[in-house]
Design a protein around this motif. Structure first.
Motif, PDB file in Angstrom:
ATOM      1  N   ASN A   1       1.882   3.344  74.557  1.00  0.00           N
ATOM      2  CA  ASN A   1       1.792   3.443  75.949  1.00  0.00           C
ATOM      3  C   ASN A   1       3.430   4.041  76.171  1.00  0.00           C
ATOM      4  OD1 ASN A   1       3.094   0.954  75.429  1.00  0.00           O
ATOM      5  ND2 ASN A   1       2.419   0.130  77.571  1.00  0.00           N
TER       6      ASN A   1
ATOM      7  N   GLY B   1       0.150   4.840  84.894  1.00  0.00           N
ATOM      8  CA  GLY B   1      -0.793   5.324  83.672  1.00  0.00           C
ATOM      9  C   GLY B   1       0.103   6.549  82.996  1.00  0.00           C
TER      10      GLY B   1
ATOM     11  N   ASP C   1      -2.160   2.019  80.052  1.00  0.00           N
ATOM     12  CA  ASP C   1      -3.114   2.556  79.410  1.00  0.00           C
ATOM     13  C   ASP C   1      -2.502   3.175  78.107  1.00  0.00           C
ATOM     14  OD1 ASP C   1      -1.965   4.530  80.578  1.00  0.00           O
ATOM     15  OD2 ASP C   1      -3.711   5.552  81.635  1.00  0.00           O
TER      16      ASP C   1
ATOM     17  N   SER D   1       3.105   2.151  80.419  1.00  0.00           N
ATOM     18  CA  SER D   1       1.892   2.490  81.180  1.00  0.00           C
ATOM     19  C   SER D   1       0.677   1.496  80.937  1.00  0.00           C
ATOM     20  CB  SER D   1       1.549   3.833  80.575  1.00  0.00           C
ATOM     21  OG  SER D   1       1.363   3.860  79.367  1.00  0.00           O
TER      22      SER D   1
END
Length: 282
Positions: free
Chosen positions: A192, A271, A221, A219
């Motif tokens: 990430n 993200g 994700d 992030s």
């Protein structure tokens, strides 16, 4: 944040950023100095720091950090120090002593590398740390010093790879593209990411809300390193660089710090696509 809110509205906290002239330290300084009584340290002489009365010269290998702490008397220390590992350890030992004797707390910029021995899954705030790298082991050693402090005196901020316009990684990629040098990608690495802008906003929030404990500031994700870098290059411009694919292992491996227990508000979450779309330009 409401416009016009200034130092007095945020408690006029006095903040000292150790490593305030480095990439992340300086980004944090620029975010906080409008709202708090913020000081920083610099090592290499640059006119902008020498002329700024909020900055003090500090050579970690020669100077005792106590001198700076006694001069500034901060309520919050942010450590973004880099450089000689033995000197970093000694500096943080002295900071910990100072914290125990004064009304003061420390935010320490740690790294996803504290988990780099765990390859098979991402890591969360309270997972056990274990590193195979010298850098990761340094961060663990300093984290362990902090974990012995009362919790209200410490914040461990684990940061993944930082990609933003001002970041050394993006500057390096641009340099490679322009000089027709290969751009390294790690096809099996899942990670990430964050940008310096998002990170500094998150740190501002933690200070404002007097948050302590362990935070994973990346992030929420994951993405393959190769896919991410290729998207970054597309974002930078219409180039067709040479990619050098580096395989450190045949299996997929993770280097990711995900938030689970200490999540930030929605507007401060990020993200990996946001990092590309909003924090990287050509």
């Amino acid at each position: 944040m409401a416009k016009g809110r200034r130092k007095k509205d945020e408690g006029n906290k006095k903040i000292l950023i150790l490593g305030g002239s480095g990439f992340l330290g300086n980004a944090i300084y620029k975010e906080l100095c409008k709202y708090f009584d913020t000081y920083g340290t610099y090592l290499s002489a640059r006119k902008s720091f020498e002329d700024n009365r909020q900055f003090f010269r500090y050579n970690m290998e020669e100077d005792d950090v106590f001198g700076i702490l006694e001069k500034v008397k901060p309520q919050i220390i942010i450590s973004a120090l880099r450089g000689n590992f033995a000197a970093q350890i000694q500096a943080h030992q002295h900071i910990v002593e100072y914290l125990l004797q004064n009304e003061c707390m420390l935010y320490f910029l740690s790294s996803a590398n504290v988990f780099d021995a765990y390859r098979k899954y991402p890591s969360y705030e309270y997972d056990k740390t274990l590193s195979e790298s010298v850098y990761g082991r340094l961060k663990i050693k300093i984290e362990n010093m902090m974990l012995r402090l009362p919790q209200e005196k410490m914040g461990i901020l684990r940061v993944p790879m930082v990609f933003g316009n001002g970041s050394p990684r993006i500057k390096e990629i641009k340099k490679f593209i322009w000089e027709n040098e290969p751009v390294e990608v790690f096809p099996n690495l899942i990670l990430n990411v964050t940008s310096e802008d998002k990170l500094t906003q998150q740190i501002h929030y933690l200070i404002n809300r007097n948050k302590t404990g362990i935070y994973h500031l990346g992030s929420n994700d994951l993405v393959h390193h190769e896919d991410f870098i290729k998207e970054v290059v597309e974002r930078i411009g219409n180039f067709n660089p040479i990619y050098k694919r580096v395989y450190t292992t045949n299996e997929e491996r993770y280097l990711a710090v995900l938030p689970k227990d200490n999540k930030l508000p929605k507007n401060l979450q990020v993200g990996y696509q946001d990092v590309i779309d909003h924090h990287i330009t050509g």
